[in-house]
Scaffold this active site. Sequence first.
Site, mmCIF file in Angstrom:
data_model
loop_
_atom_site.group_PDB
_atom_site.id
_atom_site.type_symbol
_atom_site.label_atom_id
_atom_site.label_comp_id
_atom_site.label_asym_id
_atom_site.label_seq_id
_atom_site.Cartn_x
_atom_site.Cartn_y
_atom_site.Cartn_z
ATOM 1 N N ASN A 176 -7.841 -4.220 8.765
ATOM 2 C CA ASN A 176 -7.603 -3.480 9.949
ATOM 3 C C ASN A 176 -8.686 -2.824 10.533
ATOM 4 O O ASN A 176 -9.914 -3.126 9.952
ATOM 5 C CB ASN A 176 -6.558 -2.422 9.615
ATOM 6 N N ASP A 220 -0.758 -2.871 3.954
ATOM 7 C CA ASP A 220 0.483 -2.576 3.238
ATOM 8 C C ASP A 220 0.878 -4.053 2.643
ATOM 9 O O ASP A 220 1.666 -4.202 1.429
ATOM 10 C CB ASP A 220 1.530 -2.532 4.135
ATOM 11 N N LYS A 253 -11.545 -23.074 1.107
ATOM 12 C CA LYS A 253 -11.149 -22.568 2.322
ATOM 13 C C LYS A 253 -10.082 -23.812 2.928
ATOM 14 O O LYS A 253 -9.925 -24.669 2.552
ATOM 15 C CB LYS A 253 -12.564 -22.946 3.087
ATOM 16 N N PHE A 281 -3.470 10.702 4.912
ATOM 17 C CA PHE A 281 -3.547 10.639 6.311
ATOM 18 C C PHE A 281 -2.322 9.818 6.744
ATOM 19 O O PHE A 281 -1.784 8.732 5.922
ATOM 20 C CB PHE A 281 -4.558 9.965 6.884
ATOM 21 N N LYS A 312 6.510 11.030 5.306
ATOM 22 C CA LYS A 312 5.555 10.469 4.234
ATOM 23 C C LYS A 312 4.997 11.308 3.232
ATOM 24 O O LYS A 312 4.633 11.106 2.100
ATOM 25 C CB LYS A 312 4.259 9.852 5.047
ATOM 26 N N LYS A 366 5.505 10.795 -0.682
ATOM 27 C CA LYS A 366 4.543 10.329 -1.543
ATOM 28 C C LYS A 366 4.138 11.550 -2.244
ATOM 29 O O LYS A 366 3.126 11.588 -2.903
ATOM 30 C CB LYS A 366 3.363 9.885 -0.546
HETATM 31 O O1 PMT Z 1 -11.813 4.711 9.516
HETATM 32 P P1 PMT Z 1 -11.991 5.498 11.139
HETATM 33 O O2 PMT Z 1 -12.003 4.255 12.004
HETATM 34 O O3 PMT Z 1 -12.586 6.494 11.152
HETATM 35 O O4 PMT Z 1 -10.335 5.743 11.318
HETATM 36 C C1 PMT Z 1 -9.420 6.845 10.670
HETATM 37 C C2 PMT Z 1 -8.255 6.424 10.340
HETATM 38 C C3 PMT Z 1 -7.337 6.146 11.682
HETATM 39 C C4 PMT Z 1 -8.095 5.008 9.433
HETATM 40 C C5 PMT Z 1 -7.858 7.519 9.547
HETATM 41 O O5 PMT Z 1 -7.832 8.918 10.313
HETATM 42 C C6 PMT Z 1 -6.222 7.531 9.144
HETATM 43 O O6 PMT Z 1 -5.210 7.657 9.725
HETATM 44 N N1 PMT Z 1 -6.045 6.803 7.824
HETATM 45 C C7 PMT Z 1 -4.768 6.462 7.336
HETATM 46 C C8 PMT Z 1 -4.266 5.257 7.634
HETATM 47 C C9 PMT Z 1 -2.925 4.654 7.126
HETATM 48 O O7 PMT Z 1 -3.087 3.719 6.755
HETATM 49 O O8 PMT Z 1 -1.981 5.451 7.639
HETATM 50 P P2 PMT Z 1 -0.634 5.082 6.831
HETATM 51 O O9 PMT Z 1 0.265 5.931 7.610
HETATM 52 O O10 PMT Z 1 -0.425 3.529 6.891
HETATM 53 O O11 PMT Z 1 -0.562 5.555 5.502
HETATM 54 C C10 PMT Z 1 -0.116 6.577 5.088
HETATM 55 C C11 PMT Z 1 -1.079 7.143 3.902
HETATM 56 O O12 PMT Z 1 -0.726 6.441 2.822
HETATM 57 C C12 PMT Z 1 -2.590 7.122 3.995
HETATM 58 O O13 PMT Z 1 -3.093 8.096 3.392
HETATM 59 C C13 PMT Z 1 -2.878 5.685 3.354
HETATM 60 O O14 PMT Z 1 -4.210 5.510 2.552
HETATM 61 C C14 PMT Z 1 -1.676 5.826 2.145
HETATM 62 N N2 PMT Z 1 -1.389 4.365 1.824
HETATM 63 C C15 PMT Z 1 -0.995 3.324 2.751
HETATM 64 C C16 PMT Z 1 -0.341 2.333 2.321
HETATM 65 C C17 PMT Z 1 -0.647 1.719 1.036
HETATM 66 N N3 PMT Z 1 -0.398 0.598 0.511
HETATM 67 N N4 PMT Z 1 -1.288 2.618 -0.013
HETATM 68 C C18 PMT Z 1 -1.697 3.943 0.513
HETATM 69 O O15 PMT Z 1 -2.234 4.280 -0.334
#
Ligand code: PMT
Length: 410
Positions: free
Chosen positions: A215, A284, A294, A332, A346, A350
């Site tokens: 991403n 995810d 490859k 986040f 979330k 979590k």
């Molecule tokens: O890195 P930058 O370019 O500065 O951008 C910052 C950012 C946009 C990445 C950051 O501000 C941000 O929003 N990070 C969380 C991105 C994210 O994955 O969001 P989510 O809504 O998909 O996940 C929610 C939370 O679960 C996050 O804390 C993530 O780390 C966690 N997660 C998600 C999926 C997974 N399989 N495992 C996780 O731990």
Amino acid sequence: MLKNKTIILGVCGGIAAYKSVELLRLMKKAGANVKVAMTRSATKFVGETTFRVLSENDVMTALFDFEGTGTLNSQEASVQHIEWASQADAVVIAPATANIIGKLANGIADDALSTMMMAVTSPVIICPSMNTHMYENRAVQRNLDILEQDGMFILEPGTGELACKTSGAGRLPEPALIFDRLVKIFYSKDFTGKNILISAGPTREALDPVRYISNHSSGKMGYAVAEAAEKRGGLVTLVSGPTALSPPVGVNFVPVESAREMADAMLELMDNADIIIKVAAVADYRPLVSHENKIKKRDNPKSSISIELTENPDILKMLGKKKQKHQFLAGFAAETTNLDTNAMSKMEEKNLDMIVGNIVGVKGSGFEADTNKVKFFFRDGTIDDLPLMEKAQVAHMLLDHIISNVNFKK
Ligand code: PMT
């Protein structure tokens, strides 16, 4: 951070003295009142006029002779160096030669800079810069140890090719790095003794040895949180997916690639953490099969191929399940719509203490930007909606909230 602070910049005679001009510029830009004290030898490398014009202050080169304000009588001049010392909020000596290091370690005051230093009570940063053999000389190392024991901060010189054509330790660190160390002095140390575990950046999920699913996370937000926490005295471990950023100075850095590697690292490190902040953008899903070789176009005669994906571990959810009472867990949420509802569910799902929601796909916010527009959501239902600001500022606001909401029971 440096606004209205008086910083004395000591410049000694070395080829790196030209870098002090840039350092002065950075300090001025940050709002500091900078006063430059040069040794006689330093004036052979950079003219004092340059420092006078850029600092908008007199430059101290001798105890009894201030140029720029006319010649002072000895009584006025001898008071001036004491006055500067008492006004200083911090002193930076860059470059610091073997000579000034030796004088300061042994209490010798025989010129303007060394005499002023005897009266300084503020924090002092010494930035040694010299030929490698000189730097490694036992007397110099002994003197540096003494200065450290006396409470001064020694900024390790960089390594590389030096002006004297030798190669090794002795380069003056870049002005931005010295500036960073200076700023650190003025941060409140409210995270001292706290272990802070942070994840940042994207994950990469391999399709084959040359391709992956990922991403747009640049790591900027997570690195800003790590840097801010370290500056505030925290013991920071940063688990990071691949980014183009350098790890913040002073942070324990753990590089990972995939979500599963990130999960292993975070779960292993979490027991020791007081605060866990998960900024990483984790994929995810990953390809069900990661091909050993490859994938060749000629092996797929059809014009389309399908990739079957399988779910990755939800790291944050696993951390939430393992969380101990004394630990604070923040996540986040990157959302394109329904920020409040999605972020709050979330946080619930979590088992988080708080979540930072940011809208992505909007210019200046979320992925890759230097700024971010975020909302803090807490378990008691309070929401703090912040304006668009620099990611470094968001990081400090987040830490302010954590420190005031956390009840550390350790
Ligand atoms: O890195 P930058 O370019 O500065 O951008 C910052 C950012 C946009 C990445 C950051 O501000 C941000 O929003 N990070 C969380 C991105 C994210 O994955 O969001 P989510 O809504 O998909 O996940 C929610 C939370 O679960 C996050 O804390 C993530 O780390 C966690 N997660 C998600 C999926 C997974 N399989 N495992 C996780 O731990």
